[in-house]
Design a protein around this motif. Structure first.
Motif, PDB file in Angstrom:
ATOM      1  N   GLN A  76      38.034  82.565 145.061  1.00  8.48           N
ATOM      2  CA  GLN A  76      38.941  82.865 143.951  1.00  8.48           C
ATOM      3  C   GLN A  76      40.291  82.180 144.173  1.00  8.48           C
ATOM      4  N   ARG A  77      40.955  81.840 143.091  1.00  3.13           N
ATOM      5  CA  ARG A  77      42.224  81.116 143.157  1.00  3.13           C
ATOM      6  C   ARG A  77      43.438  82.022 143.060  1.00  3.13           C
ATOM      7  N   GLU A  78      43.244  83.279 142.700  1.00  4.49           N
ATOM      8  CA  GLU A  78      44.379  84.194 142.599  1.00  4.49           C
ATOM      9  C   GLU A  78      43.941  85.608 142.920  1.00  4.49           C
ATOM     10  N   PHE A  79      44.909  86.408 143.355  1.00  9.65           N
ATOM     11  CA  PHE A  79      44.616  87.797 143.680  1.00  9.65           C
ATOM     12  C   PHE A  79      44.502  88.630 142.405  1.00  9.65           C
ATOM     13  N   PRO A  80      43.598  89.593 142.398  1.00 12.98           N
ATOM     14  CA  PRO A  80      43.545  90.508 141.250  1.00 12.98           C
ATOM     15  C   PRO A  80      44.746  91.443 141.266  1.00 12.98           C
ATOM     16  N   SER A  81      45.065  91.998 140.132  1.00 12.93           N
ATOM     17  CA  SER A  81      46.209  92.897 140.018  1.00 12.93           C
ATOM     18  C   SER A  81      46.020  94.118 140.906  1.00 12.93           C
ATOM     19  N   ASP A  82      46.981  94.335 141.824  1.00 10.30           N
ATOM     20  CA  ASP A  82      46.954  95.494 142.740  1.00 10.30           C
ATOM     21  C   ASP A  82      45.675  95.534 143.578  1.00 10.30           C
ATOM     22  N   MET A  83      45.023  94.396 143.724  1.00  8.25           N
ATOM     23  CA  MET A  83      43.780  94.304 144.509  1.00  8.25           C
ATOM     24  C   MET A  83      42.700  95.265 143.978  1.00  8.25           C
ATOM     25  N   GLN A  84      42.793  95.594 142.711  1.00  7.44           N
ATOM     26  CA  GLN A  84      41.808  96.476 142.091  1.00  7.44           C
ATOM     27  C   GLN A  84      40.769  95.633 141.361  1.00  7.44           C
ATOM     28  N   CYS A  85      39.513  96.001 141.526  1.00  9.97           N
ATOM     29  CA  CYS A  85      38.422  95.261 140.892  1.00  9.97           C
ATOM     30  C   CYS A  85      37.654  96.184 139.954  1.00  9.97           C
ATOM     31  N   LYS A  86      37.449  95.728 138.748  1.00 13.51           N
ATOM     32  CA  LYS A  86      36.704  96.502 137.759  1.00 13.51           C
ATOM     33  C   LYS A  86      35.252  96.023 137.618  1.00 13.51           C
ATOM     34  N   ASP A  87      34.864  95.070 138.423  1.00  8.27           N
ATOM     35  CA  ASP A  87      33.484  94.573 138.361  1.00  8.27           C
ATOM     36  C   ASP A  87      32.510  95.656 138.810  1.00  8.27           C
ATOM     37  N   LYS A  88      31.329  95.633 138.240  1.00  7.58           N
ATOM     38  CA  LYS A  88      30.284  96.603 138.596  1.00  7.58           C
ATOM     39  C   LYS A  88      28.931  95.891 138.687  1.00  7.58           C
ATOM     40  N   PHE A  89      28.055  96.482 139.465  1.00 10.90           N
ATOM     41  CA  PHE A  89      26.695  95.979 139.602  1.00 10.90           C
ATOM     42  C   PHE A  89      25.708  97.055 139.181  1.00 10.90           C
ATOM     43  N   LEU A  90      24.597  96.618 138.623  1.00  2.80           N
ATOM     44  CA  LEU A  90      23.537  97.515 138.198  1.00  2.80           C
ATOM     45  C   LEU A  90      22.232  97.065 138.846  1.00  2.80           C
ATOM     46  N   LEU A  91      21.610  97.971 139.564  1.00  8.52           N
ATOM     47  CA  LEU A  91      20.341  97.673 140.232  1.00  8.52           C
ATOM     48  C   LEU A  91      19.233  98.439 139.522  1.00  8.52           C
ATOM     49  N   GLN A  92      18.382  97.703 138.803  1.00  9.53           N
ATOM     50  CA  GLN A  92      17.273  98.311 138.073  1.00  9.53           C
ATOM     51  C   GLN A  92      16.011  98.301 138.928  1.00  9.53           C
ATOM     52  N   SER A  93      15.179  99.307 138.765  1.00  9.84           N
ATOM     53  CA  SER A  93      13.925  99.375 139.517  1.00  9.84           C
ATOM     54  C   SER A  93      12.840 100.010 138.653  1.00  9.84           C
ATOM     55  N   THR A  94      11.615  99.553 138.851  1.00  8.47           N
ATOM     56  CA  THR A  94      10.482 100.084 138.098  1.00  8.47           C
ATOM     57  C   THR A  94       9.200  99.828 138.889  1.00  8.47           C
ATOM     58  N   ILE A  95       8.207 100.641 138.637  1.00 10.80           N
ATOM     59  CA  ILE A  95       6.920 100.500 139.326  1.00 10.80           C
ATOM     60  C   ILE A  95       6.115  99.372 138.687  1.00 10.80           C
ATOM     61  N   VAL A  96       5.498  98.550 139.524  1.00  7.31           N
ATOM     62  CA  VAL A  96       4.635  97.468 139.039  1.00  7.31           C
ATOM     63  C   VAL A  96       3.267  97.616 139.686  1.00  7.31           C
ATOM     64  N   ALA A  97       2.271  96.983 139.057  1.00  4.31           N
ATOM     65  CA  ALA A  97       0.884  97.161 139.505  1.00  4.31           C
ATOM     66  C   ALA A  97       0.585  96.421 140.798  1.00  4.31           C
ATOM     67  N   SER A  98       1.178  95.242 140.983  1.00  2.00           N
ATOM     68  CA  SER A  98       0.831  94.428 142.143  1.00  2.00           C
ATOM     69  C   SER A  98       2.086  93.853 142.783  1.00  2.00           C
ATOM     70  N   TYR A  99       1.910  93.369 144.004  1.00  2.00           N
ATOM     71  CA  TYR A  99       3.006  92.758 144.740  1.00  2.00           C
ATOM     72  C   TYR A  99       3.061  91.274 144.397  1.00  2.00           C
ATOM     73  N   SER A 100       4.029  90.906 143.573  1.00  2.00           N
ATOM     74  CA  SER A 100       4.170  89.522 143.156  1.00  2.00           C
ATOM     75  C   SER A 100       5.618  89.266 142.764  1.00  2.00           C
ATOM     76  N   ASP A 101       6.160  88.139 143.219  1.00  2.00           N
ATOM     77  CA  ASP A 101       7.532  87.785 142.867  1.00  2.00           C
ATOM     78  C   ASP A 101       7.623  87.152 141.485  1.00  2.00           C
ATOM     79  N   ASP A 102       6.487  86.797 140.924  1.00  2.00           N
ATOM     80  CA  ASP A 102       6.462  86.199 139.593  1.00  2.00           C
ATOM     81  C   ASP A 102       6.355  87.329 138.570  1.00  2.00           C
ATOM     82  N   LEU A 103       7.504  87.882 138.173  1.00  2.00           N
ATOM     83  CA  LEU A 103       7.535  89.046 137.294  1.00  2.00           C
ATOM     84  C   LEU A 103       7.570  88.625 135.821  1.00  2.00           C
ATOM     85  N   PRO A 104       6.850  89.328 134.968  1.00  2.00           N
ATOM     86  CA  PRO A 104       6.909  89.053 133.526  1.00  2.00           C
ATOM     87  C   PRO A 104       8.315  89.290 132.982  1.00  2.00           C
TER      88      PRO A 104
END
Length: 214
Positions: A76-104
Motif C-alpha cells: 500500500q502507498r498510504e496509511f489508512p485513517s487511524d490505522m482502522q480497516c473496514k475490509d471484511k472476508f467471507l468464508l463460504q462452505s458447503t457439502i459436496v459429493a466428491s473430493y475434487s478441486d474442479d468445482l461447478p
C-alpha cells in the motif's frame, strides 16, 4: 489463538491480522478444518478484492482434514485513517459429493436449495513498532520477543567476556614461554662465554711460556 466455527468448518484465527508497512506486502495464514464426515467445499470472498491475494481461494477439504489459506495484503502507498480497516472476508462452505478441486460454478449458490454456511472475518492492521497489541495473543508475542532479545544480548555479552578471558590467558602463557626461552638462552650464552674464556686463557699461557733452549 481463537477461532471461528460453524457446523461444517472451523477457522483459526477468527480475524485476519496484517503487519502494515508502506510499500511492503504482508500476509496472514488461516487454518480451515473440516469438522464433519463429508467432503466440504470452501470459497473465500472479500469486500476489497484488489487489495488482497488469496491462495487457494476455493477448494475441497476431506472429512476431519484441514488446509491453510494464505491471504496476502498487497503493498500500500498510504496509511489508512487511524490505522482502522473496514475490509471484511467471507468464508463460504458447503457439502459436496466428491473430493475434487474442479468445482461447478453453482457450488455455492443457494438458489437450488443447497445449504451454504458463511463465516465472517474482520481485518486488523498493526504496525511493526506497536507497543500494545490488539489482543492477548499479540501482547504475549511481544513479551516473548522482548525476552528473546534480552536473552540473546546476555548470551552475546557472556561470549564476549569468555573470549576476552581466553585471550588474556593466552597472552600470559606466551609471556611465560618467552621468559623461559630468554632464561635458557642467557644460561647457555654465559656457559659458552665461560668455556671460550677458559680456552683463551690456556692458549695465552701456552704462548707466553718461555721455550726451552736445546
Amino acid at each position: 489463538m481463537t477461532g471461528a466455527s460453524n457446523q461444517l468448518i472451523s477457522v483459526s484465527p477468527d480475524e485476519l491480522k496484517f503487519q502494515f508497512e508502506l510499500e511492503k506486502q504482508s500476509y496472514c495464514d488461516l487454518k480451515v478444518s473440516n469438522t464433519t464426515e463429508n467432503n466440504v467445499a470452501f470459497k473465500v470472498k472479500t469486500t476489497s478484492p484488489k487489495k488482497y491475494f488469496v491462495r487457494p481461494n476455493t477448494g475441497v477439504i476431506q472429512p476431519w482434514d484441514s488446509c491453510f489459506i494464505r491471504v496476502t495484503l498487497q503493498a500500500q502507498r498510504e496509511f489508512p485513517s487511524d490505522m482502522q480497516c473496514k475490509d471484511k472476508f467471507l468464508l463460504q462452505s458447503t457439502i459436496v459429493a466428491s473430493y475434487s478441486d474442479d468445482l461447478p460454478a453453482d457450488t455455492f449458490s443457494k438458489d437450488n436449495g443447497r445449504t451454504v454456511e458463511e463465516c465472517k472475518l474482520k481485518v486488523v492492521y498493526v504496525t511493526p513498532h506497536s507497543t500494545t497489541g490488539n489482543s492477548e495473543d499479540g501482547s504475549k508475542q511481544g513479551s516473548d520477543a522482548n525476552s528473546m532479545v534480552q536473552r540473546t544480548r546476555e548470551e552475546r555479552d557472556a561470549a564476549v567476556r569468555q573470549t576476552q578471558q581466553l585471550q588474556q590467558e593466552l597472552d600470559m602463557l606466551k609471556r611465560r614461554r618467552n621468559r623461559k626461552n630468554d632464561l635458557g638462552f642467557s644460561l647457555k650464552f654465559a656457559l659458552l662465554v665461560g668455556v671460550i674464556g677458559f680456552m683463551v686463557g690456556i692458549l695465552f699461557k701456552l704462548l707466553s711460556s718461555p721455550t726451552t733452549a736445546e
